[in-house]
Design a protein around this motif. Sequence first.
Motif, short mmCIF file in Angstrom:
data_model
loop_
_atom_site.label_atom_id
_atom_site.label_comp_id
_atom_site.label_asym_id
_atom_site.label_seq_id
_atom_site.Cartn_x
_atom_site.Cartn_y
_atom_site.Cartn_z
N LEU A 126 20.05 -26.95 22.61
CA LEU A 126 18.71 -26.48 22.56
C LEU A 126 17.21 -27.70 22.97
N GLU A 152 10.65 -25.09 17.49
CA GLU A 152 10.65 -23.34 16.94
C GLU A 152 12.36 -23.01 16.03
N ALA A 153 13.41 -23.26 16.92
CA ALA A 153 14.19 -22.74 16.77
C ALA A 153 15.13 -23.39 15.78
#
Length: 335
Positions: A126, A152-153
Amino acid sequence: MAAEPLKTLFYPFEAEALPLPRKDGCVLFLGAEPGFRSPGGFDAGLHLVQGFRPHFRALQAAGYTVTPRAEGSGFDAALVLAGRHRGQNELRIAEALERVAPGGPIVVAGGKDDGIDSLRKRINILVALEGHLPKHHGVAFWFRQAGTGAAEALRAANPDLVVEGRFRTAPGMFSFDRVDAGSKLLAESLPDGLTGNLADFCAGWGYLAAEVAERSPNLSGLDLYEADFEALEAARLNFCGAVEPRFFWADLLTETVERRYDAIVMNPPFHSGRAAEPGIGAGMIHAASRALKPGGRLLMVANRQLPYEQVLAAAFSSHAEIARDGMFKVFSARR
């Protein structure tokens, strides 16, 4: 306590792989535990976050600024102490990404036995890691805040759960993905129509209290005690009953219960980390005895192999096993 991972967390600064934060800076420390020692020259202000009441109180007593939930934003850096719960680790990293100023370093460390290498690889997908170092049977890795896309992920991958279509929970809470089998056996063994003032010791996210309220609508009072701040906050949302409950974020082994009860229900913990510690349950039994009125009743569940009969005999005038299955036993005791 996570003594070795705490050392690992500060090792990148000791090894000069990362520069020390500036003296007037403010560093967010998520998952902080007692016993850490920052390296020489690490003079930035630390804002500690710890929702487990015994750790919170120990950190407060040591003079640190500590809150059960993160507060504020624009921190110069963040430290994240990773534990055994994958979802909780990822949510703490998301919190750090959301609260650290752009470009600020975020350092994460944990024990090798707790899956820190797997966490490092997942985060590297990420956000680009700047480096990592093994030390003290653990690994530290670090990266820079570069927007909130990774946060957010991580939050999307770890949503709140709804257990049995009713109870909202989150990763890191005890038995967050299902009703604990011991609690379920205790609930099935509870008598209907309990009255008076009742307490749920070690209430978690509120399953037992909800069951009690449903079976005993004529209670005059219901209090929930829990050491995990987030679990207790979930219990506030999960409870729906005729009686208006009160909620106490408390360490029942060290903090005095002021109110006296006609009955207490309890599924006490018996682990500290991976190690079994029956002494925790024994301490909870004595706390329950002190909090009950004369003639008051304790209803508790325990793993079958735990030798609580002698503790109950010492703390109560009478006790009996009222249910058991392949893993658990349920006791009723009178003060």
